[in-house]
Design an enzyme around this catalytic site. Structure first.
Site, PDB file in Angstrom:
ATOM      1  N   SER A 168       0.825  -1.209   0.000  1.00  7.78           N
ATOM      2  CA  SER A 168       0.000   0.000   0.000  1.00  7.78           C
ATOM      3  C   SER A 168       0.859   1.259   0.000  1.00  7.78           C
ATOM      4  O   SER A 168       1.925   1.304   0.612  1.00  7.78           O
ATOM      5  CB  SER A 168      -0.907  -0.001   1.227  1.00  7.78           C
ATOM      6  OG  SER A 168      -1.572   1.233   1.383  1.00  7.78           O
TER       7      SER A 168
ATOM      8  N   TYR B 270      -2.660   5.548  -4.626  1.00  7.71           N
ATOM      9  CA  TYR B 270      -3.913   6.295  -4.554  1.00  7.71           C
ATOM     10  C   TYR B 270      -3.853   7.530  -5.453  1.00  7.71           C
ATOM     11  O   TYR B 270      -2.779   8.001  -5.814  1.00  7.71           O
ATOM     12  CB  TYR B 270      -4.177   6.775  -3.124  1.00  7.71           C
ATOM     13  CG  TYR B 270      -4.577   5.704  -2.149  1.00  7.71           C
ATOM     14  CD1 TYR B 270      -5.869   5.185  -2.147  1.00  7.71           C
ATOM     15  CD2 TYR B 270      -3.669   5.226  -1.207  1.00  7.71           C
ATOM     16  CE1 TYR B 270      -6.246   4.217  -1.224  1.00  7.71           C
ATOM     17  CE2 TYR B 270      -4.042   4.257  -0.287  1.00  7.71           C
ATOM     18  CZ  TYR B 270      -5.328   3.755  -0.306  1.00  7.71           C
ATOM     19  OH  TYR B 270      -5.698   2.803   0.605  1.00  7.71           O
TER      20      TYR B 270
ATOM     21  N   THR C 131      -5.706   2.569  -7.260  1.00  2.11           N
ATOM     22  CA  THR C 131      -7.016   2.575  -6.615  1.00  2.11           C
ATOM     23  C   THR C 131      -7.835   3.760  -7.100  1.00  2.11           C
ATOM     24  O   THR C 131      -7.422   4.906  -6.957  1.00  2.11           O
ATOM     25  CB  THR C 131      -6.856   2.629  -5.092  1.00  2.11           C
ATOM     26  OG1 THR C 131      -6.180   1.446  -4.651  1.00  2.11           O
ATOM     27  CG2 THR C 131      -8.205   2.719  -4.392  1.00  2.11           C
TER      28      THR C 131
ATOM     29  N   LYS D 141      -8.101  -0.712  -9.480  1.00  2.71           N
ATOM     30  CA  LYS D 141      -8.810  -1.340  -8.364  1.00  2.71           C
ATOM     31  C   LYS D 141      -9.991  -0.478  -7.940  1.00  2.71           C
ATOM     32  O   LYS D 141      -9.827   0.715  -7.679  1.00  2.71           O
ATOM     33  CB  LYS D 141      -7.848  -1.523  -7.189  1.00  2.71           C
ATOM     34  CG  LYS D 141      -8.472  -2.135  -5.945  1.00  2.71           C
ATOM     35  CD  LYS D 141      -7.423  -2.311  -4.866  1.00  2.71           C
ATOM     36  CE  LYS D 141      -7.978  -2.948  -3.608  1.00  2.71           C
ATOM     37  NZ  LYS D 141      -8.931  -2.071  -2.906  1.00  2.71           N
TER      38      LYS D 141
ATOM     39  N   HIS E  27     -13.980  -2.028  -2.034  1.00  2.89           N
ATOM     40  CA  HIS E  27     -13.087  -1.613  -0.947  1.00  2.89           C
ATOM     41  C   HIS E  27     -13.425  -2.345   0.341  1.00  2.89           C
ATOM     42  O   HIS E  27     -13.325  -1.799   1.447  1.00  2.89           O
ATOM     43  CB  HIS E  27     -13.165  -0.096  -0.733  1.00  2.89           C
ATOM     44  CG  HIS E  27     -11.840   0.559  -0.499  1.00  2.89           C
ATOM     45  ND1 HIS E  27     -11.110   1.148  -1.499  1.00  2.89           N
ATOM     46  CD2 HIS E  27     -11.099   0.711   0.629  1.00  2.89           C
ATOM     47  CE1 HIS E  27      -9.991   1.649  -0.999  1.00  2.89           C
ATOM     48  NE2 HIS E  27      -9.958   1.389   0.299  1.00  2.89           N
TER      49      HIS E  27
END
Length: 377
Positions: A106, A130, A156, A252, A276
């Site tokens: 992440s 992100y 994401t 995603k 999520h």
């Protein structure tokens, strides 16, 4: 307790972690209806049992983007994993490497990308990014990932705004008096406090700290995220990422067939059908219900992965039967990491593999490629 199923790790994690961390792993948005539907709808998928099919030579191996995997699963990106266990991202990455499956790191990890790749082969690590307002940070992360040898990027796209996660406010992960509440909860868990709270330092957002050149604490993780995610993002804003990143790009957070078609037009190499984990829009479709129409729409144009609600190897087989090419494990891996570190994640993967073998044997298939809707009742 004796761990006989992957779900047992949830009970162990609840005993070991301070409440604010357990609720962060365990909770969802609003009333958590979508979180619960992810699990319930998946369990309602019935398999077609077959007999006398000669299932010798059964294999769980598969391949994505030219990279082999010993199992059709990937450890999903989970922020703050370094708070679940001491230097947790390193432990999870090593567990994945040992078991021959990918691990997705992440952006909001405690351990920086450089720390993880220095202790684990970059060949099994994918990186998740992100959409953030600071495009300089995003470009820096892409450059750092490429220098480290990472080839797969998970982007994401379902976080233009932070979901209403009431449990995080109740537990003390976020809010104006979060720090003293977290401290009291940590004191009540002395084992975690010593192993992670003291021995697991530094506690910061490692990737962001490295970019800023100073420590970024965890005083209000949710507050920081809310201030830095970008609600203005659109498909055109992603073009520079597609041009910059040279390896496979996986989006995603896709739940709608039209968004999946847009992903194909955009040039994505894969998508992850995901809500999520029920942590964004409560009331959204469970991923097991969203998956088949998306596979029908774009399944021949890119790789379709799925996450959310998967708690066993049996669930993995169900998702593969509905058309997924691979399944990401988020909560299951987080519980195991919190409960027993690297060894817990390795054992969780072994449990999943055993359950998959049983399900495949009793549905009459011997390879991942043979799992399709014909094994559904």
């Amino acid at each position: 307790m004796i761990v006989s199923s992957a779900s047992d790790y949830r009970k162990v994690a609840q005993r070991k972690l301070p409440r604010f961390l357990f609720d962060y792993i365990d909770g969802g948005a609003n009333a958590e209806d979508t979180l619960q539907a992810n699990v319930a709808d998946l369990r309602a998928v019935n398999l077609r049992q077959r007999v006398l099919k000669n299932v010798t030579g059964l294999s769980l191996a598969t391949e994505w983007f030219g990279q082999p995997s010993e199992l059709p699963v990937i450890l999903a990106p989970v922020g703050l994993s370094g708070m679940f266990a001491r230097r947790g991202e390193v432990q999870a990455a090593n567990a994945a490497a040992k078991k021959g499956v990918p691990y997705v790191l992440s952006t909001l990890s405690v351990c920086s990308l450089e720390e993880v790749t220095s202790q684990c082969s970059a060949g099994t690590i994918w990186f998740q990014l992100y959409v953030l307002k600071d495009r300089g940070f995003m470009q820096s992360m892409l450059e750092r990932a490429q220098r480290a040898g990472i080839k797969k990027l998970v982007f994401t796209v379902d976080l233009p705004v932070h979901g209403s996660r009431y449990r995080d406010a109740h537990s003390g992960l976020s809010g104006p008096i979060a720090k003293p509440r977290r401290l009291l909860q940590a004191i009540a868990k002395p084992g975690w406090s010593f192993d992670v709270g003291i021995r697991g330092r530094p506690h910061d957002l490692g990737n962001i700290s490295k970019y800023l050149g100073k420590a970024t604490g965890l005083q209000d993780y949710i507050g920081w995220l809310g201030k830095n995610i970008d609600p203005s993002i659109s498909w055109s804003d992603l073009e520079w990422i597609r041009e910059f990143w040279k390896g496979p790009l996986i989006l995603k957070g896709i739940l709608d067939p039209e968004d999946a078609r847009d992903a194909v037009r955009f040039g994505a190499n894969g998508i992850i059908v995901s809500n999520h984990g029920g942590r964004q829009l409560d009331g959204a479709l469970s991923t097991v219900k969203a998956l088949p129409p998306i596979v029908d729409a774009v399944g021949s144009d890119l790789e379709v992965f799925v996450d959310s609600g998967v708690r066993s190897g049996l669930d993995v087989v169900r998702m593969l039967a509905l058309g997924a090419k691979g399944v990401l494990l988020g909560r299951a891996a987080a519980y195991a990491l919190a409960a027993a570190g690297q060894g817990g994640v390795e054992n969780m993967l072994e449990i999943f593999a055993k359950e998959m073998r049983v399900a495949m044997t009793l549905t009459g298939v011997t390879s991942i490629a043979q799992i399709d809707r014909r094994i559904l009742a």
